[in-house]
Design a protein around this motif. Structure first.
Motif, PDB file in Angstrom:
ATOM      1  N   CYS A   1     -32.761  -3.636 -94.211  1.00  0.00           N
ATOM      2  CA  CYS A   1     -33.934  -2.775 -94.114  1.00  0.00           C
ATOM      3  C   CYS A   1     -34.665  -2.725 -95.454  1.00  0.00           C
ATOM      4  CB  CYS A   1     -33.516  -1.365 -93.695  1.00  0.00           C
ATOM      5  SG  CYS A   1     -34.905  -0.232 -93.412  1.00  0.00           S
TER       6      CYS A   1
ATOM      7  N   GLY B   1     -33.882  -2.854 -85.231  1.00  0.00           N
ATOM      8  CA  GLY B   1     -32.649  -2.408 -85.871  1.00  0.00           C
ATOM      9  C   GLY B   1     -32.909  -1.419 -86.989  1.00  0.00           C
ATOM     10  N   TRP B   2     -33.973  -1.646 -87.751  1.00  0.00           N
ATOM     11  CA  TRP B   2     -34.307  -0.715 -88.827  1.00  0.00           C
ATOM     12  C   TRP B   2     -34.699   0.643 -88.267  1.00  0.00           C
ATOM     13  CZ3 TRP B   2     -37.940  -4.908 -91.281  1.00  0.00           C
ATOM     14  CH2 TRP B   2     -37.143  -5.936 -91.785  1.00  0.00           C
TER      15      TRP B   2
ATOM     16  N   GLU C   1     -31.473   2.250 -87.299  1.00  0.00           N
ATOM     17  CA  GLU C   1     -30.720   2.636 -88.498  1.00  0.00           C
ATOM     18  C   GLU C   1     -31.231   3.938 -89.084  1.00  0.00           C
ATOM     19  OE1 GLU C   1     -30.402   0.798 -93.020  1.00  0.00           O
ATOM     20  OE2 GLU C   1     -30.498  -0.591 -91.320  1.00  0.00           O
ATOM     21  N   LYS C   2     -32.533   4.138 -89.006  1.00  0.00           N
ATOM     22  CA  LYS C   2     -33.153   5.350 -89.553  1.00  0.00           C
ATOM     23  C   LYS C   2     -33.273   6.472 -88.526  1.00  0.00           C
ATOM     24  CE  LYS C   2     -33.916   3.429 -93.571  1.00  0.00           C
ATOM     25  NZ  LYS C   2     -33.185   3.871 -94.785  1.00  0.00           N
TER      26      LYS C   2
END
Length: 285
Positions: free
Chosen positions: A55, A94-95, A98-99
């Motif tokens: 990221c 995915g980022w 993830e966040k």
């Protein structure tokens, strides 16, 4: 109501035009690309390489309301297309995960290359998609990644984008370009400003609570045979000479419909190649 926010991943020509249109409508715009120095003024930059799964450090701490995935492959082969459209999209999704971020909607910019029709058939969003080349196959795969993600998504299949800096046909016509007349080779076009305008229109429609379909074709009102376009440009430019050989016999020939986008209320600024190319040659847009 607070100003809506959008993150444009792949903020190049069409993405940059989209950014400018949204800024004019008081949207907060972030743009992700390798070189953020090339972003339009006022766009918050996120420097990132989509081939890197990590990221980016500049990823926004607050989720954008909308995400537009509008990249262009820098390497025009199967590996390059997979990296840009399939893997890159997976990294961005995915980022978000993830966040813990959940945009309201994702617009994934695809291509009419997903259609293999080549005998002048009319094509719409419900037509079979059976691409023969890697570009169309990988676009379809990326579309499924978008549609199967946790973010509500709409696919926008753009046709042949033209505009300032995208003037291959004009160059060929000036050199006496010859094309096949029979059978007619139908082509589909959209001016870069209209491509951005369609994306902006869909974002605004969603923000207003209107229901979006999962797919739209981005094309002007008038698919036309290539020989007709060349003849019009020759007359407009005053070209009289012909090249000695016919330059191409394109394999694709289909006519894409914009009825679905039109039914939502979108209206192209340049409804045909005539208005679009006249604007380019007059130095507008």
């Amino acid at each position: 109501m607070s100003a809506p926010s959008v993150l444009i991943v792949g903020c190049g020509d069409v993405g940059g035009r989209l950014a400018a249109q949204l800024q004019a409508a008081n949207w907060q715009v972030s743009g992700l690309r390798r070189n953020v120095a090339q972003l339009p003024a006022g766009v918050a930059g996120i420097a990132a390489d989509l081939s890197n799964a990590a990221c980016p450090s500049a990823w926004p701490t607050v989720a954008p309301d909308y995400l537009v995935y509008c990249v262009a492959a820098s390497q025009h082969d199967e590996a390059g297309y997979r990296a840009a459209y399939v893997d890159g999209l997976r990294h961005v999704l995915g980022w978000l995960g993830e966040k813990g971020q959940q945009p309201r909607r994702l617009l994934f910019v695809s291509s009419s290359s997903v259609y293999a029709q080549k005998d002048g058939e009319w094509v719409d969003e419900t037509s079979p998609t059976e691409p023969e080349g890697y570009s169309g196959r990988l676009m379809l795969e990326a579309e499924q990644v978008a549609l199967n993600s946790a973010v509500p998504a709409s696919i926008v299949r753009l046709t042949g984008i033209y505009g300032p800096g995208r003037e291959w046909l004009l160059t060929q016509v000036r050199q006496g370009y010859r094309v096949t007349e029979t059978p007619p080779l139908y082509g589909n076009r959209i001016h870069a400003e209209d491509a951005a305008g369609l994306l902006a229109y869909l974002l605004q429609a969603d923000r207003e609570g209107r229901v979006l379909e999962d797919c739209y074709i981005g094309v002007d009102d008038a698919p036309a045979p290539l020989f007709e376009v060349v003849a019009w440009l020759r007359e407009y430019l005053g070209v009289t000479q012909w090249s000695e050989q016919e330059r191409v016999r394109r394999t694709g020939s289909k006519r894409c419909r914009n009825a679905r986008a039109r039914s939502l209320g979108w209206v192209p600024r340049y409804p045909s190649y005539q208005e679009g190319y006249a604007a380019i040659l007059a130095g507008r847009d």
